[in-house]
Design an enzyme around this catalytic site. Structure first.
Site, short mmCIF file in Angstrom:
data_model
loop_
_atom_site.label_atom_id
_atom_site.label_comp_id
_atom_site.label_asym_id
_atom_site.label_seq_id
_atom_site.Cartn_x
_atom_site.Cartn_y
_atom_site.Cartn_z
N GLY A 16 0.84 -1.19 0.00
CA GLY A 16 0.00 0.00 0.00
C GLY A 16 0.87 1.24 0.00
N LYS A 59 7.57 0.12 6.09
CA LYS A 59 7.09 1.43 5.65
C LYS A 59 8.32 2.24 5.26
CE LYS A 59 3.45 3.07 8.00
NZ LYS A 59 2.45 3.39 9.06
N ASP A 88 -6.34 9.18 14.72
CA ASP A 88 -6.74 8.85 13.34
C ASP A 88 -7.26 7.42 13.26
OD1 ASP A 88 -7.19 9.59 10.73
OD2 ASP A 88 -5.16 9.11 10.03
N1 LIG Z 1 1.74 -3.97 8.76
C1 LIG Z 1 1.12 -4.03 7.61
N2 LIG Z 1 0.80 -5.23 7.06
C2 LIG Z 1 0.11 -5.31 5.89
N3 LIG Z 1 -0.28 -4.23 5.17
C3 LIG Z 1 0.03 -3.01 5.65
C4 LIG Z 1 0.73 -2.84 6.88
N4 LIG Z 1 0.88 -1.50 7.11
C5 LIG Z 1 0.29 -0.89 6.08
N5 LIG Z 1 -0.23 -1.77 5.20
C6 LIG Z 1 -0.94 -1.47 3.94
O1 LIG Z 1 -0.45 -0.25 3.43
C7 LIG Z 1 -1.51 0.73 3.37
C8 LIG Z 1 -0.96 2.11 3.73
O2 LIG Z 1 -0.40 2.08 5.01
P1 LIG Z 1 -0.42 3.26 6.08
O3 LIG Z 1 -1.34 2.89 7.15
O4 LIG Z 1 0.97 3.48 6.52
O5 LIG Z 1 -0.85 4.55 5.27
P2 LIG Z 1 -2.25 5.33 5.20
O6 LIG Z 1 -2.92 5.34 6.54
O7 LIG Z 1 -3.07 4.79 4.09
O8 LIG Z 1 -1.73 6.75 4.81
P3 LIG Z 1 -1.31 7.96 5.76
O9 LIG Z 1 -0.34 7.42 6.79
O10 LIG Z 1 -0.70 8.91 4.82
O11 LIG Z 1 -2.60 8.41 6.38
C9 LIG Z 1 -2.56 0.22 4.34
O12 LIG Z 1 -3.84 0.67 4.01
C10 LIG Z 1 -2.42 -1.29 4.20
O13 LIG Z 1 -3.14 -1.73 3.06
#
Ligand SMILES: Nc1ncnc2c1ncn2[C@@H]1O[C@H](COP(=O)(O)OP(=O)(O)OP(=O)(O)O)[C@@H](O)[C@H]1O
Length: 305
Positions: free
Chosen positions: A11, A37, A134
Site C-alpha cells: 500500500g 514502511k 486517526d
Molecule cells: N503492517 C502491515 N501489514 C500489511 N499491510 C500493511 C501494513 N501496514 C500498512 N499496510 C498497507 O499499506 C496501506 C498504507 O499504510 P499506512 O497505514 O501506513 O498509510 P495510510 O494510513 O493509508 O496513509 P497515511 O499514513 O498517509 O494516512 C494500508 O492501508 C495497508 O493496506
C-alpha cells in the site's frame, strides 16, 4: 541471503510506500516476514516520529508491533525503513468493502469481539499517554483472529488526563468523517477523540457505510458540529446504546475505554467468543487478502537491523 528483500508493494501513505519484505537465512529454512514502511530520508520525519511512538507502545496484542528501523539506499535514494509485523488480512477497510460486495458479513457478535480488541488497543495507547487521533478502518490491520491499531503518524502526547487544544476552529488533526465535534469547534484533542472515532468505525463494521452521508467537506464539517451521527436502525438495542455512549457530544461526558470495556455489548460478545473458543479453534472470518506462500507464515524472532 541474510538480507531483507522487499518483494511487493502492500500500500501507500502520504510519506511513501509499504512493502512486504522477507529475510532468508543461510543457516535456516525459515524466513522472517515484515511490512516495511519506506520513505525518502528527506521526507521521513513522520515515520521517525511513528517509530518513537511505537517503541513506547510495545507489548499490547492489539497494537501493531514495531520491530526496528534501518537506513538503505533504494535505486540510489537514501531511504528510511520502519519494520512492523505483517498483517496477512490487510486492513479493516478492505474487509468492510469485501463485506459490502457480499463476500462475508460480520455478525453483531463478531463486531462486538473486534470492537473489544480495538478498545483494548485504545486503552493501552491512552494509558501510555497518547491519543491516536486517526482511528478509522484503513488504520486498523487484520491478523489471524485479531485486529490491531496501526498508523500512529498523527498521534499526540497528552499525558495523564490532559488534552491538546489548538483553540482554533476547523483544526482537527485526523480524517474528517471520523473526527469528533470538539476537534472542529475548538481544536480540542483528548482521549475522547479516539472514542468518537471508534464509534464511527464500529458503526461502519455493522453496516458497511460511514455514519455520515457523502457530501462536500464544508457540509460535512457543518454536520459534525451541529448534528448527531446516524445510528443504524437495524441493530440491537445494546449495540445502539454502545454507539450512543461513543457519540456523547461533550468529550468530558463521553465514555472512556475502561467504561466501554464493561458495556454489555462488549461483555456479551466476549462471553460468546470464549464459549466458542472452548469448543473449536476460531478461524479468521475475514480470510486472507493476499495469497502468501506457506513458508512465509513461519517467522523467526526479529534481529536488530
Ligand atoms: N503492517 C502491515 N501489514 C500489511 N499491510 C500493511 C501494513 N501496514 C500498512 N499496510 C498497507 O499499506 C496501506 C498504507 O499504510 P499506512 O497505514 O501506513 O498509510 P495510510 O494510513 O493509508 O496513509 P497515511 O499514513 O498517509 O494516512 C494500508 O492501508 C495497508 O493496506
Amino acid at each position: 541471503m541474510d538480507q531483507w528483500m522487499k518483494l511487493f508493494v502492500l500500500g501507500a501513505g502520504s510519506y511513501g510506500q509499504v512493502y512486504y519484505a522477507v529475510k532468508f537465512h543461510s543457516s535456516s529454512i525459515f524466513a522472517e516476514v515484515a511490512a516495511v514502511k519506506c520513505s525518502d530520508i528527506s521526507r521521513s520525519s513522520s515515520l521517525k516520529l511513528e517509530a518513537q511512538i511505537l517503541t513506547t507502545l510495545k507489548g499490547c496484542p492489539n497494537v501493531v508491533q514495531f520491530f526496528g528501523a534501518a537506513l538503505s539506499v533504494d535505486n540510489g535514494i537514501p531511504t528510511y525503513n520502519l519494520f512492523v509485523e505483517y498483517a496477512c488480512g490487510g486492513s479493516l477497510h478492505d474487509l468492510i468493502i469485501n463485506s459490502k460486495k457480499g463476500m462475508m458479513k460480520m455478525s453483531e457478535l463478531e463486531v462486538g469481539f473486534y470492537t473489544y480488541q480495538l478498545l483494548n488497543g485504545i486503552l493501552h495507547v491512552h494509558k501510555k499517554g497518547w491519543v491516536h487521533c486517526d482511528i478509522k478502518p484503513a488504520n486498523v490491520l487484520v491478523f489471524d483472529n485479531e485486529l490491531k491499531l496501526a498508523d500512529f503518524g498523527l498521534s499526540l502526547r497528552v499525558g495523564d488526563g490532559m488534552a491538546y487544544m489548538t483553540g482554533r476552529a476547523l483544526s482537527n488533526r485526523g480524517t474528517l468523517p471520523y473526527a469528533p465535534p470538539e476537534s472542529l469547534t475548538h481544536g480540542f484533542h483528548s482521549k475522547a477523540y479516539d472514542i468518537w472515532s471508534l464509534g464511527c468505525t464500529m458503526a461502519e463494521m455493522m453496516t458497511g457505510h460511514r455514519v455520515w452521508i457523502d457530501c462536500s467537506t464544508k457540509d460535512l464539517q457543518w454536520m459534525i458540529m451541529n448534528e448527531d451521527p446516524m445510528i443504524p436502525t437495524n441493530i440491537s438495542e445494546i449495540a445502539k446504546d454502545f454507539l450512543h455512549k461513543c457519540f456523547i457530544r461533550d468529550p468530558l461526558g463521553r465514555w472512556t475505554s475502561e467504561q466501554l470495556l464493561q458495556h454489555p455489548f462488549i461483555q456479551q460478545a466476549l462471553c460468546t467468543a470464549s464459549m466458542s473458543l472452548m469448543s473449536e479453534t476460531r478461524v479468521n472470518p475475514f480470510g486472507c487478502r493476499i495469497p502468501i506462500p506457506e513458508k512465509d507464515f513461519i517467522s523467526l524472532p526479529f534481529e536488530a537491523v
